[in-house]
Design a protein around this motif. Structure first.
Motif, PDB file in Angstrom:
ATOM      1  N   LEU A   1       1.144  -1.111  -0.337  1.00  0.00           N
ATOM      2  CA  LEU A   1       0.399   0.393   0.365  1.00  0.00           C
ATOM      3  C   LEU A   1       0.685   0.700  -0.487  1.00  0.00           C
ATOM      4  CD1 LEU A   1      -2.501   1.292   0.277  1.00  0.00           C
ATOM      5  CD2 LEU A   1      -2.633   0.978   2.302  1.00  0.00           C
TER       6      LEU A   1
ATOM      7  N   PRO B   1      -4.569  -6.872  -4.168  1.00  0.00           N
ATOM      8  CA  PRO B   1      -6.034  -6.018  -3.432  1.00  0.00           C
ATOM      9  C   PRO B   1      -5.754  -5.371  -2.338  1.00  0.00           C
ATOM     10  CG  PRO B   1      -6.321  -8.249  -3.697  1.00  0.00           C
ATOM     11  CD  PRO B   1      -4.943  -7.879  -4.193  1.00  0.00           C
ATOM     12  N   GLU B   2      -4.818  -5.213  -2.400  1.00  0.00           N
ATOM     13  CA  GLU B   2      -4.341  -3.807  -1.274  1.00  0.00           C
ATOM     14  C   GLU B   2      -3.598  -3.066  -2.256  1.00  0.00           C
ATOM     15  OE1 GLU B   2      -0.447  -3.463   1.651  1.00  0.00           O
ATOM     16  OE2 GLU B   2      -1.139  -5.724   1.535  1.00  0.00           O
TER      17      GLU B   2
ATOM     18  N   ALA C   1      -4.834  -1.702  -4.370  1.00  0.00           N
ATOM     19  CA  ALA C   1      -5.211  -1.287  -4.979  1.00  0.00           C
ATOM     20  C   ALA C   1      -6.357   0.005  -4.334  1.00  0.00           C
ATOM     21  CB  ALA C   1      -6.571  -2.658  -6.165  1.00  0.00           C
ATOM     22  N   TRP C   2      -5.848  -0.299  -3.008  1.00  0.00           N
ATOM     23  CA  TRP C   2      -7.015   1.147  -2.816  1.00  0.00           C
ATOM     24  C   TRP C   2      -5.741   2.203  -2.347  1.00  0.00           C
ATOM     25  CZ3 TRP C   2     -11.410   0.756   0.229  1.00  0.00           C
ATOM     26  CH2 TRP C   2     -11.748  -0.772   0.690  1.00  0.00           C
TER      27      TRP C   2
ATOM     28  N   GLU D   1      -9.048  -5.963  -8.103  1.00  0.00           N
ATOM     29  CA  GLU D   1     -10.324  -4.899  -7.219  1.00  0.00           C
ATOM     30  C   GLU D   1      -9.260  -4.837  -6.183  1.00  0.00           C
ATOM     31  OE1 GLU D   1     -13.787  -6.549  -7.573  1.00  0.00           O
ATOM     32  OE2 GLU D   1     -14.077  -6.516 -10.200  1.00  0.00           O
ATOM     33  N   ALA D   2      -9.667  -3.397  -5.393  1.00  0.00           N
ATOM     34  CA  ALA D   2      -9.300  -3.922  -4.017  1.00  0.00           C
ATOM     35  C   ALA D   2     -10.083  -4.324  -3.042  1.00  0.00           C
ATOM     36  CB  ALA D   2      -9.735  -2.200  -3.588  1.00  0.00           C
TER      37      ALA D   2
ATOM     38  N   SER E   1       0.859  -2.545   7.195  1.00  0.00           N
ATOM     39  CA  SER E   1       1.316  -2.648   5.715  1.00  0.00           C
ATOM     40  C   SER E   1       2.254  -3.166   5.915  1.00  0.00           C
ATOM     41  CB  SER E   1       0.400  -1.892   4.456  1.00  0.00           C
ATOM     42  OG  SER E   1       1.312  -2.673   3.026  1.00  0.00           O
TER      43      SER E   1
ATOM     44  N   GLY F   1      -5.903  -7.790   0.972  1.00  0.00           N
ATOM     45  CA  GLY F   1      -5.983  -6.467   1.222  1.00  0.00           C
ATOM     46  C   GLY F   1      -7.706  -6.217   1.802  1.00  0.00           C
TER      47      GLY F   1
END
Length: 516
Positions: A122, A143-144, A146-147, A176-177, A249, A257
């Motif tokens: 992240l 997924p992480e 993507a935030w 995707e998140a 993180s 994520g």
């Protein structure tokens, strides 16, 4: 032949740009890694070599030099494997030379060419976006990462998948998140019978973000009330969520994520070392005070912690950050947390009068509580004595009010603080009362004449240090906010002084009449 790939080095939760420069030269076929890397980076050569073999490739029979620039910046971690491998493939022509422009890369390589998860995805994505770059990361970290919002993310399961993507034969979809979780269910304050005074103090602490300690015999409900504090606190704001998640993180605490708006609640054992509390170790990892950033740090059996460990909390309690000093670098971590402490009155737990009282009182009590330094206690706004729960208390029905009702009052008090700051043009600034200082504290104090006289009398009697004056003022402001009144009255200051446990000589200043 040469190539360059951007990657990132971590300093706390900040990520610094590092260029991986690879060059093939004449000479013995050897692979050199330079640029002040640690043991994990020096071992990257063998992981990269094995990953190439897993893909059916081999390193060129040339002298390979991989430089991590800037060379004077200490670097550590296994996430340099992927950018080193990509730079070599770009120099070999396996990946189109311009394909990696506009990207930063982090990832560890398995021996078969898979890209395995690393910590810090992240903050790496946030830093890459700030540089105008996308981020190439392991599929498990997608997924992480993507935030991070608008940052382009390319999450690949293996090196061969990345090669196919850049060649256009198998395009990877953006990840995707991860899910936004509700957090664990917090026990209800309705479960605590009796202790109305302590529950009132807990509500005040939640409303203003104040530090609080509970002092009482075993079984009086100290830990029960501490565990119920998170249920009174509002969820993390978007900015606080990003700050807290970046620390987690780096510490490797984010799974799949998944983030949560619930405030952190950390409860380290009293055997924790100073490095465990404030951060440090071989790689200067964040400690409990940073993992509790924007949340709660609960220290049960407070006097049982090491003296040095406890005193190390004084700086983060005052400044909201901790600095881990190293010979070649200083690593900073944010650590704005709410301290909740619990302790017995003495070692046997039954200090004071009554049945089962300590036979060595008051010396046992004085010695035991003396393990906690005065400067640390001065930073605790509410010091609450919790009496034993009686049989009559246990026989009572469940209280009519629980967490939901108290949390509603806390939310209303915090809205008052937020509206007050917004009206003064202080958006984006930490506005809860426990952080007010300087001109802003003088602005929001608005003391009535009788309230100022009582506070001055307490200070003149020697019961308040300069810090104590400021913290009493903050506490009185919160008590007034819970009542929904603009001016701080004498009754608010009197209650704040009681929680501050002022010196005996000041007791006469806080009479029952002051509370009416």
């Amino acid at each position: 032949m040469s190539a360059r790939v951007v990657t990132l080095a971590f300093s706390g939760v900040e990520a610094v740009r590092v260029d991986v420069q690879v060059q093939f030269t004449r000479g013995d076929p050897k692979f050199f890694l330079v640029g002040m890397g640690d043991k994990a980076i020096s071992e990257s050569r063998e992981r990269v070599r094995a990953a190439f073999v897993g893909m059916g490739l081999s390193l060129p029979a040339r002298r390979i030099i991989a430089n991590l620039a800037p060379a004077d910046l200490p670097k550590e971690g296994s996430h340099y494997d992927l950018p080193i491998a990509l730079a070599i493939m770009a120099a070999m022509g396996i990946v189109p030379p311009d394909a990696l422009e506009g990207w930063a890369a982090v990832g560890e390589l398995a021996l078969d060419g898979r890209i395995t998860a690393v910590t810090g995805a992240l903050p790496a994505a946030v830093a890459a976006g700030g540089m105008g770059l996308g981020l190439i990361c392991p599929e498990a970290c997608g997924p992480e990462a993507a935030w991070a919002g608008e940052t382009r993310i390319l999450a690949a399961p293996s090196l061969i998948a990345l090669v196919n993507h850049f060649r256009g034969t198998q395009v990877l979809s953006p990840p995707e998140a991860g899910q936004m979780l509700d957090g664990e269910r917090v026990p209800d304050l309705r479960d605590v019978k009796g202790q109305e005074h302590a529950k009132r103090a807990l509500e005040i602490a939640a409303a203003g973000g104040h530090n609080i300690s509970f002092i009482g015999p075993p079984g009086s409900g100290k830990s029960m009330m501490a565990a119920r504090l998170p249920g009174l606190l509002p969820p993390l704001t978007a900015e606080e969520l990003l700050q807290t998640s970046m620390i987690h993180s780096v510490a490797g605490l984010i799974a799949k994520g998944q983030l949560t708006r619930a405030r952190p609640f950390r409860s380290p054992h009293h055997s924790a070392s100073m490095a465990a509390l404030t951060g440090g170790g071989l790689k200067a990892k964040p400690g409990e005070v940073s993992l509790a950033h924007n949340g709660v740090l609960f220290l049960d059996e407070l006097p049982e912690f090491g003296t040095q460990a406890l005193d190390s909390l004084r700086q983060p309690l005052e400044t909201g950050e901790v600095v881990v000093a190293r010979a070649n670098a200083h690593v900073r971590y944010p650590s704005r947390f709410q301290l909740v402490a619990a302790m017995n009155p003495c070692r046997c737990g039954h200090g004071g009068p009554g049945k089962g009282a300590c036979g060595r009182a008051p010396r046992c009590q004085t010695d035991y509580q003396g393990r906690i330094s005065g400067p640390l206690m001065d930073r605790i706004d509410l010091q609450v004595e919790v009496p034993p729960v009686t049989a009559a208390d246990m026989a009572l029905p469940a209280p009519s009010e629980g967490t939901a009702e108290a949390a509603a009052r806390v939310a209303q008090a915090r809205r008052l603080q937020s509206d007050r700051a917004r009206a003064s043009g202080r958006e984006g600034v930490a506005v809860i009362n426990s952080l007010a200082e300087g001109d802003w504290l003088e602005t929001i104090a608005d003391l009535e004449a009788s309230a100022r006289a009582l506070l001055s009398r307490a200070a003149e009697a020697g019961g308040l240090s300069a810090r104590g004056w400021t913290r009493t003022l903050r506490l009185a402001r919160t008590i007034a906010d819970l009542e929904g009144v603009e001016s701080i009255r004498r009754v608010h200051v009197a209650e704040a002084l009681i929680y501050r446990r002022v010196a005996p000589g000041v007791a006469s200043a806080v009479t029952p009449a002051a509370l009416t």
